[in-house]
Motif scaffolding. Structure first.
Motif, PDB file in Angstrom:
ATOM      1  N   VAL A 335      -3.276  90.042 103.402  1.00  0.00           N
ATOM      2  CA  VAL A 335      -2.883  88.637 103.468  1.00  0.00           C
ATOM      3  C   VAL A 335      -2.623  88.183 102.042  1.00  0.00           C
ATOM      4  O   VAL A 335      -3.476  88.348 101.164  1.00  0.00           O
ATOM      5  N   LEU A 336      -1.435  87.639 101.812  1.00  0.00           N
ATOM      6  CA  LEU A 336      -1.020  87.208 100.482  1.00  0.00           C
ATOM      7  C   LEU A 336      -0.836  85.698 100.456  1.00  0.00           C
ATOM      8  O   LEU A 336      -0.470  85.079 101.466  1.00  0.00           O
ATOM      9  N   ARG A 337      -1.079  85.109  99.309  1.00  0.00           N
ATOM     10  CA  ARG A 337      -0.886  83.675  99.092  1.00  0.00           C
ATOM     11  C   ARG A 337       0.152  83.512  97.990  1.00  0.00           C
ATOM     12  O   ARG A 337       0.040  84.113  96.916  1.00  0.00           O
ATOM     13  N   PHE A 338       1.179  82.710  98.267  1.00  0.00           N
ATOM     14  CA  PHE A 338       2.260  82.479  97.318  1.00  0.00           C
ATOM     15  C   PHE A 338       2.370  80.989  96.997  1.00  0.00           C
ATOM     16  O   PHE A 338       1.976  80.139  97.802  1.00  0.00           O
ATOM     17  N   GLY A 339       2.926  80.699  95.844  1.00  0.00           N
ATOM     18  CA  GLY A 339       3.176  79.307  95.499  1.00  0.00           C
ATOM     19  C   GLY A 339       3.562  79.153  94.050  1.00  0.00           C
ATOM     20  O   GLY A 339       3.705  80.132  93.308  1.00  0.00           O
ATOM     21  N   TYR A 340       3.739  77.896  93.649  1.00  0.00           N
ATOM     22  CA  TYR A 340       4.060  77.576  92.264  1.00  0.00           C
ATOM     23  C   TYR A 340       2.780  77.118  91.572  1.00  0.00           C
ATOM     24  O   TYR A 340       2.125  76.170  92.008  1.00  0.00           O
ATOM     25  N   GLY A 341       2.439  77.806  90.497  1.00  0.00           N
ATOM     26  CA  GLY A 341       1.225  77.472  89.775  1.00  0.00           C
ATOM     27  C   GLY A 341       1.019  78.429  88.626  1.00  0.00           C
ATOM     28  O   GLY A 341       1.877  79.271  88.339  1.00  0.00           O
ATOM     29  N   PRO A 342      -0.119  78.340  87.931  1.00  0.00           N
ATOM     30  CA  PRO A 342      -0.400  79.253  86.823  1.00  0.00           C
ATOM     31  C   PRO A 342      -0.294  80.703  87.262  1.00  0.00           C
ATOM     32  O   PRO A 342      -0.662  81.054  88.390  1.00  0.00           O
ATOM     33  N   ARG A 343       0.185  81.554  86.375  1.00  0.00           N
ATOM     34  CA  ARG A 343       0.365  82.967  86.706  1.00  0.00           C
ATOM     35  C   ARG A 343      -0.961  83.719  86.860  1.00  0.00           C
ATOM     36  O   ARG A 343      -0.998  84.809  87.392  1.00  0.00           O
ATOM     37  N   GLY A 344      -2.029  83.158  86.381  1.00  0.00           N
ATOM     38  CA  GLY A 344      -3.301  83.856  86.474  1.00  0.00           C
ATOM     39  C   GLY A 344      -3.629  84.597  85.197  1.00  0.00           C
ATOM     40  O   GLY A 344      -2.799  84.733  84.287  1.00  0.00           O
ATOM     41  N   THR A 345      -4.846  85.086  85.140  1.00  0.00           N
ATOM     42  CA  THR A 345      -5.364  85.743  83.948  1.00  0.00           C
ATOM     43  C   THR A 345      -5.370  87.247  84.150  1.00  0.00           C
ATOM     44  O   THR A 345      -5.792  87.735  85.207  1.00  0.00           O
ATOM     45  N   ALA A 346      -4.947  87.974  83.143  1.00  0.00           N
ATOM     46  CA  ALA A 346      -4.964  89.434  83.221  1.00  0.00           C
ATOM     47  C   ALA A 346      -6.412  89.925  83.329  1.00  0.00           C
ATOM     48  O   ALA A 346      -7.310  89.410  82.664  1.00  0.00           O
ATOM     49  N   THR A 347      -6.646  90.901  84.171  1.00  0.00           N
ATOM     50  CA  THR A 347      -7.960  91.525  84.275  1.00  0.00           C
ATOM     51  C   THR A 347      -7.929  92.859  83.531  1.00  0.00           C
ATOM     52  O   THR A 347      -6.870  93.463  83.359  1.00  0.00           O
ATOM     53  N   PRO A 348      -9.067  93.334  83.082  1.00  0.00           N
ATOM     54  CA  PRO A 348      -9.089  94.522  82.218  1.00  0.00           C
ATOM     55  C   PRO A 348      -8.678  95.781  82.962  1.00  0.00           C
ATOM     56  O   PRO A 348      -8.755  95.868  84.187  1.00  0.00           O
ATOM     57  N   ARG A 349      -8.221  96.762  82.186  1.00  0.00           N
ATOM     58  CA  ARG A 349      -7.871  98.071  82.732  1.00  0.00           C
ATOM     59  C   ARG A 349      -8.538  99.154  81.899  1.00  0.00           C
ATOM     60  O   ARG A 349      -8.709  99.014  80.682  1.00  0.00           O
ATOM     61  N   ARG A 350      -8.901 100.233  82.566  1.00  0.00           N
ATOM     62  CA  ARG A 350      -9.461 101.366  81.843  1.00  0.00           C
ATOM     63  C   ARG A 350      -8.392 101.982  80.933  1.00  0.00           C
ATOM     64  O   ARG A 350      -7.202 101.949  81.260  1.00  0.00           O
ATOM     65  N   PRO A 351      -8.806 102.559  79.812  1.00  0.00           N
ATOM     66  CA  PRO A 351      -7.828 103.247  78.960  1.00  0.00           C
ATOM     67  C   PRO A 351      -7.112 104.338  79.747  1.00  0.00           C
ATOM     68  O   PRO A 351      -7.699 105.011  80.589  1.00  0.00           O
ATOM     69  N   VAL A 352      -5.829 104.500  79.457  1.00  0.00           N
ATOM     70  CA  VAL A 352      -5.038 105.451  80.229  1.00  0.00           C
ATOM     71  C   VAL A 352      -5.596 106.866  80.118  1.00  0.00           C
ATOM     72  O   VAL A 352      -5.509 107.659  81.073  1.00  0.00           O
ATOM     73  N   GLU A 353      -6.204 107.200  78.987  1.00  0.00           N
ATOM     74  CA  GLU A 353      -6.739 108.564  78.836  1.00  0.00           C
ATOM     75  C   GLU A 353      -7.915 108.835  79.767  1.00  0.00           C
ATOM     76  O   GLU A 353      -8.268 109.998  79.997  1.00  0.00           O
ATOM     77  N   GLU A 354      -8.500 107.790  80.343  1.00  0.00           N
ATOM     78  CA  GLU A 354      -9.590 107.998  81.294  1.00  0.00           C
ATOM     79  C   GLU A 354      -9.090 108.297  82.699  1.00  0.00           C
ATOM     80  O   GLU A 354      -9.841 108.802  83.525  1.00  0.00           O
ATOM     81  N   VAL A 355      -7.837 107.962  82.973  1.00  0.00           N
ATOM     82  CA  VAL A 355      -7.319 108.154  84.324  1.00  0.00           C
ATOM     83  C   VAL A 355      -6.222 109.196  84.408  1.00  0.00           C
ATOM     84  O   VAL A 355      -5.808 109.582  85.505  1.00  0.00           O
ATOM     85  N   LEU A 356      -5.757 109.689  83.260  1.00  0.00           N
ATOM     86  CA  LEU A 356      -4.670 110.666  83.230  1.00  0.00           C
ATOM     87  C   LEU A 356      -5.159 111.956  82.586  1.00  0.00           C
ATOM     88  O   LEU A 356      -5.693 111.946  81.474  1.00  0.00           O
TER      89      LEU A 356
END
Length: 361
Positions: A335-356
């Protein structure tokens, strides 16, 4: 620079884009392995990052990995690198979710130009847990979002009237169960009442009761943990606490105090979309993840913000009634919610070397 080094850099760039994808509670349940010579990328489920209470069958895990796979395809198109994708290539190894052949001989996935156009949104899309404006989506926007889902073998529908009311009620029920589970967990006891996990053992089945829904507490970061985490949902991305409105935005605080958090009134008539598939197998979940991500990227390029409404999807008895009430066709995957508003805050990601991981030649 030698050819192998260039290939390594290209693959690293592809995976860096792939892992910008959303996943439930930002658990990032994926691993990538590159074959010698960087001719093939394999996408594996990272089962140590599964959510056993909220996602016991791994459906959400597959959807998140499908979203990462779509980002990878868009990144390859941006790099003018043709690919051929095979889902679930080995029945004996179900954790091997997809094989992506890089610059293969013969037939490729195609649709390169359409994918390339979506690439700029890969790092612009962030889940927005903020209020949206009352402005509705245009007919052209609705058509475009439906078409994006259809290109990946899914259906996108926009509930209205009584169906929309039901979707909102089911989301509220899921949220209420989360709050009950969090309160029980904080008290150090087993879940009871509306917060009880229907999959947990009870006093009548000979097993010790277990706390329900610890996943939410495990994958949210409050205080100092929010500043240093490379996974999960940090407090700065929770968005404001709702003081009014019907938008079914999950409260990741789940009753816990978050210093400096504001309150806000959300929209009274949220614009929701149901993404569905005809069947409910791991392959369908992977396709749903790709359809979801294509839809989200298309929405981002069209100036829309978005977020997820997964509360009801985490309870089988709440997920079933979500399907379109007249035809009863399709199984709702997101279920997705769409609309006009703030784009939101980026959430952290693991370093690519940990997943590749690069396999030795």
């Amino acid at each position: 620079m030698d050819t192998q080094a260039a290939d390594d850099l290209t693959v690293t760039a592809l995976v860096t884009d792939a892992i910008a994808a959303p996943s439930m509670h930002n658990a990032q349940p994926w691993r990538f392995r590159c074959s010698p010579g960087c001719r093939t990328l394999r996408l594996w489920a990272d089962e140590e990052r599964a959510l056993p209470q909220a996602d016991p069958d791994g459906r959400a895990l597959h959807i998140g990995c499908g979203a990462a796979l779509f980002n990878l395809r868009a990144s390859a198109a941006h790099a003018d690198l043709p690919v051929r994708t095979t889902l679930l290539p080995d029945a004996e190894r179900p954790a091997l979710l997809a094989v992506v052949e890089l610059d293969p001989e013969g037939e490729t996935d195609g649709g390169t130009e359409r994918l390339r156009r979506l690439h700029p949104a890969v790092h612009e899309r962030h889940s927005s847990r903020y209020p949206f404006e009352a402005t509705g989506l245009t007919a052209a926007q609705l058509t475009g979002l439906r078409h994006a889902a259809e290109q990946e073998g899914a259906t996108l529908s926009f509930p209205v009237g009584r169906h929309l009311q039901l979707v909102l009620e089911l989301a509220e029920e899921g949220e209420e169960r989360d709050r009950g589970a969090a309160a029980d967990d904080a008290a150090g006891g087993a879940a009871t009442g509306s917060g009880a996990d229907p999959l947990a053992g009870g006093a009548g089945d000979g097993r010790e009761p277990v706390p329900a829904r610890p996943d939410l507490a495990e994958w949210t970061r409050i205080g100092a943990a929010a500043e240093s985490a490379d996974d999960g949902v940090p407090a700065y991305a929770f968005g404001p606490e709702r003081r009014g409105g019907r938008a079914p935005v999950r409260d990741f605080a789940a009753g816990r105090e978050v210093a400096g958090r504001e309150t806000a009134t959300f929209e009274s008539h949220p614009h929701l979309a149901l993404l569905s598939t005809e069947r409910d197998r791991p392959e369908d979940w992977l396709r749903a993840g790709q359809a979801m991500q294509r839809t989200l990227l298309a929405a981002t390029l069209d100036g829309l913000s978005s977020s997820f409404v997964t509360q009801s999807l985490e309870w089988p008895e709440l997920r079933r009634p979500l399907r379109e009430p007249v035809s009863g066709h399709g199984l709702v995957q997101m279920v997705l919610r769409f609309g006009y508003g703030p784009r939101g805050t980026a959430t952290p990601r693991r370093p690519v070397e940990e997943v590749l991981e690069f396999d030795a030649p």
